[in-house]
Design a protein around this motif. Structure first.
Motif, mmCIF file in Angstrom:
data_model
loop_
_atom_site.group_PDB
_atom_site.id
_atom_site.type_symbol
_atom_site.label_atom_id
_atom_site.label_comp_id
_atom_site.label_asym_id
_atom_site.label_seq_id
_atom_site.Cartn_x
_atom_site.Cartn_y
_atom_site.Cartn_z
ATOM 1 N N PRO A 116 37.441 51.841 54.448
ATOM 2 C CA PRO A 116 38.737 51.224 54.155
ATOM 3 C C PRO A 116 38.651 50.352 52.902
ATOM 4 O O PRO A 116 37.572 49.865 52.552
ATOM 5 N N PRO A 117 39.780 50.164 52.224
ATOM 6 C CA PRO A 117 39.764 49.252 51.079
ATOM 7 C C PRO A 117 39.474 47.830 51.561
ATOM 8 O O PRO A 117 39.741 47.480 52.715
ATOM 9 N N VAL A 118 38.926 47.029 50.665
ATOM 10 C CA VAL A 118 38.546 45.655 50.991
ATOM 11 C C VAL A 118 38.960 44.749 49.842
ATOM 12 O O VAL A 118 38.793 45.101 48.674
ATOM 13 N N VAL A 119 39.495 43.579 50.182
ATOM 14 C CA VAL A 119 39.765 42.555 49.181
ATOM 15 C C VAL A 119 38.649 41.528 49.278
ATOM 16 O O VAL A 119 38.340 41.020 50.360
ATOM 17 N N TYR A 120 38.032 41.258 48.141
ATOM 18 C CA TYR A 120 36.978 40.245 48.061
ATOM 19 C C TYR A 120 37.528 39.046 47.306
ATOM 20 O O TYR A 120 38.144 39.191 46.253
ATOM 21 N N THR A 121 37.343 37.882 47.858
ATOM 22 C CA THR A 121 37.768 36.656 47.196
ATOM 23 C C THR A 121 36.733 35.582 47.452
ATOM 24 O O THR A 121 36.054 35.590 48.477
ATOM 25 N N GLU A 122 36.587 34.679 46.508
ATOM 26 C CA GLU A 122 35.659 33.584 46.711
ATOM 27 C C GLU A 122 36.252 32.304 46.160
ATOM 28 O O GLU A 122 37.081 32.316 45.260
ATOM 29 N N GLY A 123 35.824 31.219 46.755
ATOM 30 C CA GLY A 123 36.298 29.912 46.332
ATOM 31 C C GLY A 123 35.217 28.881 46.557
ATOM 32 O O GLY A 123 34.052 29.209 46.814
ATOM 33 N N ALA A 124 35.602 27.630 46.515
ATOM 34 C CA ALA A 124 34.651 26.527 46.643
ATOM 35 C C ALA A 124 33.943 26.532 47.986
ATOM 36 O O ALA A 124 32.806 26.090 48.110
ATOM 37 N N GLU A 125 34.587 27.069 49.000
ATOM 38 C CA GLU A 125 34.023 27.051 50.348
ATOM 39 C C GLU A 125 33.244 28.308 50.713
ATOM 40 O O GLU A 125 32.682 28.406 51.793
ATOM 41 N N GLY A 126 33.245 29.296 49.835
ATOM 42 C CA GLY A 126 32.514 30.519 50.131
ATOM 43 C C GLY A 126 33.304 31.760 49.774
ATOM 44 O O GLY A 126 34.304 31.692 49.074
ATOM 45 N N ALA A 127 32.850 32.903 50.282
ATOM 46 C CA ALA A 127 33.455 34.188 49.958
ATOM 47 C C ALA A 127 34.013 34.850 51.219
ATOM 48 O O ALA A 127 33.541 34.607 52.322
ATOM 49 N N LEU A 128 35.029 35.695 51.012
ATOM 50 C CA LEU A 128 35.636 36.447 52.110
ATOM 51 C C LEU A 128 35.775 37.914 51.711
ATOM 52 O O LEU A 128 36.110 38.230 50.571
ATOM 53 N N TYR A 129 35.548 38.781 52.671
ATOM 54 C CA TYR A 129 35.860 40.208 52.556
ATOM 55 C C TYR A 129 36.951 40.471 53.588
ATOM 56 O O TYR A 129 36.734 40.269 54.773
ATOM 57 N N VAL A 130 38.124 40.889 53.124
ATOM 58 C CA VAL A 130 39.273 41.031 54.022
ATOM 59 C C VAL A 130 39.720 42.487 54.045
ATOM 60 O O VAL A 130 39.929 43.094 52.997
ATOM 61 N N GLU A 131 39.891 43.035 55.245
ATOM 62 C CA GLU A 131 40.334 44.422 55.411
ATOM 63 C C GLU A 131 41.749 44.522 55.987
ATOM 64 O O GLU A 131 42.232 45.614 56.233
ATOM 65 N N ARG A 132 42.413 43.394 56.201
ATOM 66 C CA ARG A 132 43.758 43.412 56.802
ATOM 67 C C ARG A 132 44.741 44.153 55.891
ATOM 68 O O ARG A 132 44.773 43.959 54.684
ATOM 69 N N ALA A 133 45.568 44.972 56.503
ATOM 70 C CA ALA A 133 46.517 45.805 55.752
ATOM 71 C C ALA A 133 47.478 44.965 54.917
ATOM 72 O O ALA A 133 47.794 45.328 53.776
ATOM 73 N N ASP A 134 47.958 43.844 55.449
ATOM 74 C CA ASP A 134 48.907 43.022 54.690
ATOM 75 C C ASP A 134 48.259 42.409 53.450
ATOM 76 O O ASP A 134 48.888 42.302 52.401
ATOM 77 N N VAL A 135 46.995 42.060 53.532
ATOM 78 C CA VAL A 135 46.283 41.499 52.384
ATOM 79 C C VAL A 135 46.030 42.591 51.342
ATOM 80 O O VAL A 135 46.195 42.363 50.136
ATOM 81 N N ILE A 136 45.667 43.787 51.793
ATOM 82 C CA ILE A 136 45.457 44.923 50.882
ATOM 83 C C ILE A 136 46.766 45.234 50.154
ATOM 84 O O ILE A 136 46.787 45.402 48.933
ATOM 85 N N THR A 137 47.863 45.274 50.888
ATOM 86 C CA THR A 137 49.172 45.568 50.295
ATOM 87 C C THR A 137 49.569 44.500 49.290
ATOM 88 O O THR A 137 49.990 44.816 48.173
ATOM 89 N N ARG A 138 49.436 43.230 49.654
ATOM 90 C CA ARG A 138 49.797 42.130 48.760
ATOM 91 C C ARG A 138 48.936 42.163 47.487
ATOM 92 O O ARG A 138 49.442 41.966 46.383
ATOM 93 N N SER A 139 47.675 42.464 47.634
ATOM 94 C CA SER A 139 46.785 42.532 46.475
ATOM 95 C C SER A 139 47.150 43.715 45.573
ATOM 96 O O SER A 139 47.165 43.582 44.341
ATOM 97 N N SER A 140 47.455 44.860 46.170
ATOM 98 C CA SER A 140 47.882 46.033 45.389
ATOM 99 C C SER A 140 49.163 45.735 44.625
ATOM 100 O O SER A 140 49.299 46.102 43.446
ATOM 101 N N GLU A 141 50.100 45.060 45.265
ATOM 102 C CA GLU A 141 51.366 44.703 44.615
ATOM 103 C C GLU A 141 51.130 43.714 43.478
ATOM 104 O O GLU A 141 51.778 43.800 42.425
ATOM 105 N N ALA A 142 50.213 42.775 43.673
ATOM 106 C CA ALA A 142 49.898 41.813 42.608
ATOM 107 C C ALA A 142 49.295 42.526 41.402
ATOM 108 O O ALA A 142 49.643 42.228 40.257
ATOM 109 N N ILE A 143 48.410 43.484 41.646
ATOM 110 C CA ILE A 143 47.810 44.244 40.542
ATOM 111 C C ILE A 143 48.887 45.013 39.783
ATOM 112 O O ILE A 143 48.922 45.010 38.550
ATOM 113 N N THR A 144 49.789 45.649 40.506
ATOM 114 C CA THR A 144 50.879 46.394 39.867
ATOM 115 C C THR A 144 51.740 45.471 39.018
ATOM 116 O O THR A 144 52.088 45.799 37.875
ATOM 117 N N ALA A 145 52.069 44.303 39.558
ATOM 118 C CA ALA A 145 52.896 43.344 38.818
ATOM 119 C C ALA A 145 52.174 42.844 37.566
ATOM 120 O O ALA A 145 52.786 42.688 36.502
#
Length: 85
Positions: A32-61
């Motif tokens: 499955p697609p994965v969104v990777y993000t990191e910040g001051a508190e650490g890193a996350l790998y997220v597979e949730r469909a809503d996060v994948i969709t929001r990230s895809s829409e942000a890339i398109t925009a």
């Protein structure tokens, strides 16, 4: 490159991320697609469909307001000349 003139674009409302999509491999396993993000508190790998969709829409925009390669070169050269003086 996103110019300052594109103020208000979708990239301003999301934090930095990488959207990873994986090709079908020889074993026919589908990853499955994965969104990777990191910040001051650490890193996350997220597979949730809503996060994948929001990230895809942000890339398109972002792609819609991004400069072309040629326009990016022109802008960078212009800024470099302004600061070289």
């Amino acid at each position: 490159m996103i110019p300052f003139s594109a103020f208000g674009h979708a990239g301003l409302s999301v934090q930095s991320f990488s959207l990873m999509r994986f090709p079908l491999i020889l074993t026919k396993l589908v990853e499955p697609p994965v969104v990777y993000t990191e910040g001051a508190e650490g890193a996350l790998y997220v597979e949730r469909a809503d996060v994948i969709t929001r990230s895809s829409e942000a890339i398109t925009a972002l792609e819609q307001v991004a400069l072309t390669e040629r326009d990016t070169r022109v802008l960078v050269l212009k800024i470099a000349k302004e600061h070289a003086a």
